[in-house]
Scaffold this active site. Structure first.
Site, mmCIF file in Angstrom:
data_model
loop_
_atom_site.group_PDB
_atom_site.id
_atom_site.type_symbol
_atom_site.label_atom_id
_atom_site.label_comp_id
_atom_site.label_asym_id
_atom_site.label_seq_id
_atom_site.Cartn_x
_atom_site.Cartn_y
_atom_site.Cartn_z
ATOM 1 N N ASP A 144 -10.732 -0.864 -24.837
ATOM 2 C CA ASP A 144 -11.107 -0.944 -23.436
ATOM 3 C C ASP A 144 -10.902 0.382 -22.702
ATOM 4 O O ASP A 144 -10.201 1.258 -23.162
ATOM 5 C CB ASP A 144 -10.299 -2.048 -22.736
ATOM 6 C CG ASP A 144 -10.991 -3.390 -22.866
ATOM 7 O OD1 ASP A 144 -12.235 -3.407 -22.817
ATOM 8 O OD2 ASP A 144 -10.292 -4.396 -23.011
ATOM 9 N N PRO A 176 0.816 -1.222 0.000
ATOM 10 C CA PRO A 176 0.000 0.000 0.000
ATOM 11 C C PRO A 176 0.850 1.272 0.000
ATOM 12 O O PRO A 176 0.332 2.359 -0.278
ATOM 13 C CB PRO A 176 -0.812 -0.118 1.296
ATOM 14 C CG PRO A 176 -0.821 -1.578 1.613
ATOM 15 C CD PRO A 176 0.508 -2.094 1.153
ATOM 16 N N GLU A 215 3.312 -9.102 7.670
ATOM 17 C CA GLU A 215 3.130 -7.642 7.743
ATOM 18 C C GLU A 215 4.003 -6.893 6.746
ATOM 19 O O GLU A 215 3.989 -5.681 6.680
ATOM 20 C CB GLU A 215 3.397 -7.157 9.171
ATOM 21 C CG GLU A 215 2.143 -7.064 10.032
ATOM 22 C CD GLU A 215 1.290 -8.336 9.984
ATOM 23 O OE1 GLU A 215 0.183 -8.284 9.428
ATOM 24 O OE2 GLU A 215 1.752 -9.395 10.471
ATOM 25 N N ARG A 254 -1.837 -8.515 -21.169
ATOM 26 C CA ARG A 254 -2.860 -8.291 -22.199
ATOM 27 C C ARG A 254 -2.452 -7.234 -23.214
ATOM 28 O O ARG A 254 -3.083 -7.082 -24.261
ATOM 29 C CB ARG A 254 -4.223 -7.983 -21.576
ATOM 30 C CG ARG A 254 -4.314 -6.670 -20.861
ATOM 31 C CD ARG A 254 -5.620 -6.558 -20.101
ATOM 32 N NE ARG A 254 -6.771 -6.372 -20.988
ATOM 33 C CZ ARG A 254 -7.022 -5.267 -21.675
ATOM 34 N NH1 ARG A 254 -6.187 -4.266 -21.632
ATOM 35 N NH2 ARG A 254 -8.104 -5.174 -22.414
HETATM 36 N N1 4HQ Z 1 -0.584 -5.691 0.719
HETATM 37 N N2 4HQ Z 1 -1.485 -3.113 -3.085
HETATM 38 C C1 4HQ Z 1 1.419 -7.183 0.799
HETATM 39 C C2 4HQ Z 1 -1.519 -4.882 0.083
HETATM 40 C C3 4HQ Z 1 -1.260 -4.313 -1.260
HETATM 41 C C4 4HQ Z 1 -2.052 -3.364 -1.913
HETATM 42 C C5 4HQ Z 1 -0.775 -5.937 2.134
HETATM 43 C C6 4HQ Z 1 0.613 -6.189 0.073
HETATM 44 C C7 4HQ Z 1 0.163 -6.858 2.799
HETATM 45 C C8 4HQ Z 1 2.341 -7.861 2.901
HETATM 46 N N3 4HQ Z 1 -0.260 -4.584 -2.081
HETATM 47 N N4 4HQ Z 1 1.493 -6.907 2.226
HETATM 48 N N5 4HQ Z 1 -3.155 -2.769 -1.479
HETATM 49 O O1 4HQ Z 1 -2.539 -4.606 0.659
HETATM 50 O O2 4HQ Z 1 -0.396 -3.853 -3.177
#
Ligand code: 4HQ
Length: 228
Positions: free
Chosen positions: A153, A73, A100, A138
């Site tokens: 698209d 994230p 985590e 794609r």
């Molecule tokens: N993750 N966009 C991997 C995500 C996430 C997201 C949470 C990725 C936990 C370990 N990754 N970790 N949103 O939520 O890419």
């Protein structure tokens, strides 16, 4: 988690036709102890575990010509422009984190690009990895059956899709717009472009802010404005 994705349909055909090559690496194979432990608790305390540094770095060390991506994230939000950028790469490696997250030093040493697929929290990076692989694959000629469909698209031209209809022409008193049954292809194209602009303006005005418009589009936008 990857088997359903790679062993079915479009991705399978792309692999069978050698349009893409996929190599899934199990990080546990790089663990150095007999229990193949790949997680450890974070310095400073707190709940949960992190992917250990050694197995991950051992797995990444040998890569020389790969664009290395970590999904989290904290990354830049994935979009069609990033997909197009990655499409130019010869080889991509995606670290699908578990627990985590991963040790920050792995990101500093190996990661070229940190990508998020949206502002929500998942349990692992596998789904983000598949989303990236799907969106990039794609774009490769031959992966989709017909060339036209990827060009038309959403986001191909920076706009949302226009509404679409198929048979029957009347369903529960709801009729397909007449223009689509008219056979007038120029008019149909214009109607579609107008609907795309209208929808994008309504639902995603942020997309219009970044975009330049053709004369035709300016005229259609004026029309949309006047109809309100
Ligand atoms: N993750 N966009 C991997 C995500 C996430 C997201 C949470 C990725 C936990 C370990 N990754 N970790 N949103 O939520 O890419």
């Amino acid at each position: 988690m990857f088997s359903g994705f790679f062993d079915e349909s479009i991705m399978k055909r792309a692999i069978d036709n050698k349009l893409i090559e996929v190599n899934i690496v199990n990080i546990r194979d790089y663990a150095n102890d007999k229990h193949q432990i790949v997680d450890d608790s974070p310095f400073g305390g707190g709940p949960g575990m992190l992917l250990k540094i050694e197995p991950l770095s051992k797995a990444l060390e040998s890569l020389k010509h790969s664009k290395i991506i970590y999904t989290s994230p904290q990354g830049k939000t994935f979009n069609q422009n990033i997909a197009k950028e990655l499409f130019k790469e010869e080889e991509i490696t995606i670290i699908a984190g578990r627990y985590e997250g991963i040790d920050e030093r792995v990101i500093e040493e190996f990661v070229d690009m940190e990508i998020s697929i949206g502002d929500y929290v998942l349990t692992g990076g596998e789904i983000p990895a598949m989303a990236i692989i799907d969106a990039v694959s794609r774009l490769i000629p031959g992966v989709l059956g017909n060339k036209a469909s990827y060009e038309e698209d959403s986001f191909y031209n920076g706009l949302l899709d226009h509404p679409q209809y198929t048979r029957p022409a009347i369903y529960k008193n709801k009729k397909v717009p007449d223009i689509l049954l008219s056979g007038n292809h120029a008019k149909i194209e214009e109607w579609r472009l107008k609907k795309s602009l209208e929808r994008t303006k309504e639902r995603r005005p942020d997309l219009l802010e970044k975009r330049k418009f053709t004369k035709k589009e300016m005229i259609l936008l004026k029309e949309i404005e006047n109809e309100k």
